[in-house]
Design a protein around this motif. Structure first.
Motif, PDB file in Angstrom:
ATOM      1  N   ALA A 161      16.466   2.505 -11.926  1.00  0.00           N
ATOM      2  CA  ALA A 161      17.689   1.892 -12.425  1.00  0.00           C
ATOM      3  C   ALA A 161      17.589   0.417 -12.059  1.00  0.00           C
ATOM      4  N   PHE A 162      18.645  -0.339 -12.333  1.00  0.00           N
ATOM      5  CA  PHE A 162      18.644  -1.771 -12.040  1.00  0.00           C
ATOM      6  C   PHE A 162      19.917  -2.146 -11.300  1.00  0.00           C
ATOM      7  N   ASP A 163      19.810  -3.145 -10.413  1.00  0.00           N
ATOM      8  CA  ASP A 163      21.037  -3.674  -9.817  1.00  0.00           C
ATOM      9  C   ASP A 163      21.613  -4.734 -10.750  1.00  0.00           C
ATOM     10  N   SER A 164      22.684  -5.368 -10.348  1.00  0.00           N
ATOM     11  CA  SER A 164      23.388  -6.298 -11.233  1.00  0.00           C
ATOM     12  C   SER A 164      22.560  -7.526 -11.584  1.00  0.00           C
ATOM     13  N   GLU A 165      21.546  -7.839 -10.768  1.00  0.00           N
ATOM     14  CA  GLU A 165      20.687  -8.991 -11.041  1.00  0.00           C
ATOM     15  C   GLU A 165      19.466  -8.636 -11.880  1.00  0.00           C
ATOM     16  N   GLY A 166      19.257  -7.339 -12.134  1.00  0.00           N
ATOM     17  CA  GLY A 166      18.081  -6.931 -12.889  1.00  0.00           C
ATOM     18  C   GLY A 166      16.919  -6.499 -12.031  1.00  0.00           C
ATOM     19  N   GLU A 167      17.136  -6.365 -10.724  1.00  0.00           N
ATOM     20  CA  GLU A 167      16.082  -5.887  -9.831  1.00  0.00           C
ATOM     21  C   GLU A 167      15.943  -4.376  -9.968  1.00  0.00           C
ATOM     22  N   ILE A 168      14.707  -3.904 -10.048  1.00  0.00           N
ATOM     23  CA  ILE A 168      14.454  -2.473 -10.194  1.00  0.00           C
ATOM     24  C   ILE A 168      14.842  -1.725  -8.925  1.00  0.00           C
ATOM     25  N   GLN A 169      15.417  -0.562  -9.122  1.00  0.00           N
ATOM     26  CA  GLN A 169      15.711   0.361  -8.029  1.00  0.00           C
ATOM     27  C   GLN A 169      14.745   1.534  -8.162  1.00  0.00           C
ATOM     28  N   GLN A 170      13.721   1.558  -7.297  1.00  0.00           N
ATOM     29  CA  GLN A 170      12.662   2.563  -7.346  1.00  0.00           C
ATOM     30  C   GLN A 170      12.372   3.036  -5.935  1.00  0.00           C
ATOM     31  N   SER A 171      12.124   4.332  -5.778  1.00  0.00           N
ATOM     32  CA  SER A 171      11.953   4.868  -4.426  1.00  0.00           C
ATOM     33  C   SER A 171      10.575   5.473  -4.175  1.00  0.00           C
ATOM     34  N   GLN A 172       9.779   5.710  -5.216  1.00  0.00           N
ATOM     35  CA  GLN A 172       8.498   6.394  -5.053  1.00  0.00           C
ATOM     36  C   GLN A 172       7.339   5.399  -5.077  1.00  0.00           C
ATOM     37  N   PHE A 173       6.594   5.332  -3.962  1.00  0.00           N
ATOM     38  CA  PHE A 173       5.443   4.432  -3.855  1.00  0.00           C
ATOM     39  C   PHE A 173       4.259   5.168  -3.246  1.00  0.00           C
ATOM     40  N   TYR A 174       3.057   4.612  -3.422  1.00  0.00           N
ATOM     41  CA  TYR A 174       1.840   5.311  -3.051  1.00  0.00           C
ATOM     42  C   TYR A 174       0.803   4.312  -2.529  1.00  0.00           C
ATOM     43  N   VAL A 175      -0.288   4.862  -1.985  1.00  0.00           N
ATOM     44  CA  VAL A 175      -1.460   4.060  -1.638  1.00  0.00           C
ATOM     45  C   VAL A 175      -2.683   4.801  -2.163  1.00  0.00           C
ATOM     46  N   ALA A 176      -3.565   4.059  -2.814  1.00  0.00           N
ATOM     47  CA  ALA A 176      -4.794   4.657  -3.329  1.00  0.00           C
ATOM     48  C   ALA A 176      -6.005   3.964  -2.719  1.00  0.00           C
ATOM     49  N   GLN A 177      -7.105   4.711  -2.655  1.00  0.00           N
ATOM     50  CA  GLN A 177      -8.371   4.150  -2.179  1.00  0.00           C
ATOM     51  C   GLN A 177      -9.404   4.290  -3.279  1.00  0.00           C
ATOM     52  N   ILE A 178     -10.126   3.216  -3.546  1.00  0.00           N
ATOM     53  CA  ILE A 178     -11.147   3.254  -4.589  1.00  0.00           C
ATOM     54  C   ILE A 178     -12.352   4.053  -4.098  1.00  0.00           C
ATOM     55  N   LYS A 179     -12.771   4.985  -4.936  1.00  0.00           N
ATOM     56  CA  LYS A 179     -13.962   5.781  -4.652  1.00  0.00           C
ATOM     57  C   LYS A 179     -14.952   5.567  -5.801  1.00  0.00           C
ATOM     58  N   MET A 180     -16.110   4.975  -5.481  1.00  0.00           N
ATOM     59  CA  MET A 180     -17.122   4.702  -6.494  1.00  0.00           C
ATOM     60  C   MET A 180     -18.220   5.768  -6.451  1.00  0.00           C
ATOM     61  N   ASP A 181     -18.790   6.082  -7.613  1.00  0.00           N
ATOM     62  CA  ASP A 181     -19.949   6.971  -7.662  1.00  0.00           C
ATOM     63  C   ASP A 181     -21.128   6.299  -6.959  1.00  0.00           C
ATOM     64  N   ALA A 182     -22.131   7.092  -6.602  1.00  0.00           N
ATOM     65  CA  ALA A 182     -23.270   6.588  -5.832  1.00  0.00           C
ATOM     66  C   ALA A 182     -23.982   5.442  -6.542  1.00  0.00           C
ATOM     67  N   ASP A 183     -24.045   5.494  -7.888  1.00  0.00           N
ATOM     68  CA  ASP A 183     -24.749   4.431  -8.616  1.00  0.00           C
ATOM     69  C   ASP A 183     -23.887   3.185  -8.804  1.00  0.00           C
ATOM     70  N   GLY A 184     -22.600   3.281  -8.443  1.00  0.00           N
ATOM     71  CA  GLY A 184     -21.721   2.135  -8.535  1.00  0.00           C
ATOM     72  C   GLY A 184     -21.239   1.796  -9.928  1.00  0.00           C
ATOM     73  N   ASN A 185     -21.532   2.641 -10.899  1.00  0.00           N
ATOM     74  CA  ASN A 185     -21.154   2.336 -12.284  1.00  0.00           C
ATOM     75  C   ASN A 185     -19.764   2.853 -12.646  1.00  0.00           C
TER      76      ASN A 185
END
Length: 409
Positions: free
Chosen positions: A377-401
């Motif tokens: 949703a949004f507050d009166s100024e237009g700022e997003i109201q969001q509660s779900q956040f995450y952290v991801a880690q990059i995993k590359m294949d052995a060949d790096g492609n």
């Protein structure tokens, strides 16, 4: 020989027939659409035009191209669902490139020439600070899909964002890094000094480092257009950090990661939101492996709209959808649902374009939306109201492609 009276009658008949044909031709739907004429609702042909102003070229294109993909998936999805109460939407794309003037030009074209009801864009916060005032003065609603710097919604009454502010998202990556390696003490920070978002993001990261009682060993500056980071990387490594935090864009950030690893750095790396794209994989290849990036979106979010978006994206691109595509989809979705709500109250075709833009802005801020990035949703100024956040880690294949974002619990 025909008499003069007969010839005159024939000429009059031919002239009348020509007028009838000409009138019929100028009233065909295809010709009306091709001239760009619009009704009171701002619709061209029978579709409602929504502007998308993102970076399709320049060093920012690695991010903007993902936004185009997300927006186009939304256009197809919502039109298949009946559009705005059986009236289709039509995306009008304008390339902002990577600078401020290009964004201002794109916004002006969408507002005055294309007569859109609202704009999803731009890609960078730096561009938003330059172009959003143009839309606000024209009273055209803007939904920022990736402008997370401090102060974006405060630009004006008609500016809102579906991208959570960096101050909320970024610290999550530091918390995760400390969970993975509790022995982190020394932290080096590098950021792109010519990018408003990166400058805002690095302030958040630096404050988070200090609040965690860690030692901020050095702060190194670079430009998003740089390709040689040997000096900054060497200066950072010489302070013996266990963690390096980078705020930049995909091309420069990826090259900086590669050069850090080439110079022998083996510690942890956190990437800011500008590195939050699979387009970084071809830049740093195997050296991308292990980078931590905070996220405002997870492909694994279990709701119907995200499942539909994820399936459509994977079908087209054979990989998981990234945050930039999900946020662009969300921007289009908010416009569609707000237009539906407004049309249920006041038929859109009874409003002038100016009235429609104004009422649509009010409807956007009043709504609640179930989107691929979760409930917002949004507050009166237009700022997003969001509660779900995450952290991801990059995993590359052995060949790096090839690689992927692995979401951490």
């Amino acid at each position: 020989m025909f008499s003069r009276r007969i010839v005159t009658k024939l000429l009059l008949s031919l002239f009348t027939f020509s007028l009838i044909v000409a009138c019929a031709q100028t009233n065909t739907p295809d010709q009306a659409a091709s001239t760009g004429s619009s009704g009171g609702s701002g619709a061209t042909g029978n579709a409602i035009p929504i502007g998308v102003a993102v970076a399709q070229t320049s060093n920012v294109a690695l991010l903007g191209q993902e936004q185009v993909l997300g927006a186009k998936i939304a256009e197809t999805y919502f039109n298949d669902q009946g559009g705005v109460n059986r009236t289709p939407i039509r995306l009008v794309l304008q390339d902002t490139a990577g600078d401020e003037q290009g964004t201002i030009n794109a916004f002006n074209a969408l507002i005055t020439q294309d007569k859109v009801v609202g704009i999803v864009g731009p890609t960078l916060s730096q561009q938003a600070f330059a172009a959003d005032p143009v839309a606000d003065r024209a009273k055209v609603p803007v939904l920022a899909p990736s402008n997370t710097a401090k102060g974006i919604p405060q630009i004006g009454e008609y500016i809102a964002r579906v991208s959570a502010p960096v101050a909320v998202v970024a610290p999550n990556a530091l918390k995760t890094a400390l969970t993975i390696n509790p022995n982190i003490k020394n932290v080096a920070v590098l950021f792109a000094q010519n990018d408003a978002f990166s400058k805002s993001e690095t302030e958040t990261f630096q404050n988070a480092v200090k609040e965690a009682n860690l030692n901020l060993t050095t702060v190194q500056k670079f430009q998003t257009t740089d390709t040689d980071f040997q000096t900054q990387a060497t200066n950072a490594i010489n302070t013996n950090p266990e963690l390096v935090i980078i705020s930049g864009l995909a091309a420069d950030g990826g090259n900086l990661v590669k050069q850090l690893r080439d110079l022998g750095y083996q510690g942890s790396i956190i990437g800011g939101n500008g590195l939050n794209t699979s387009n970084i994989f071809p830049v740093c290849k195997k050296d991308c492996d292990g980078i931590l990036i905070a996220q405002a979106y997870s492909p694994e979010l279990d709701n119907p709209i995200n499942k539909a978006f994820r399936e459509a994206y994977k079908s087209q691109n054979q990989k998981e959808p990234p945050q930039f595509s999900a946020q662009a989809f969300t921007g289009v979705q908010v416009f569609v649902e707000a237009l539906k709500s407004l049309d249920n109250k006041t038929k859109l075709n009874t409003l002038s374009l100016e009235q429609l833009r104004s009422e649509l802005n009010k409807e956007i801020l009043a709504g609640k939306y179930e989107t691929p990035i979760g409930s917002i949703a949004f507050d009166s100024e237009g700022e997003i109201q969001q509660s779900q956040f995450y952290v991801a880690q990059i995993k590359m294949d052995a060949d790096g492609n090839n690689g992927r974002f692995e979401f951490l619990k």
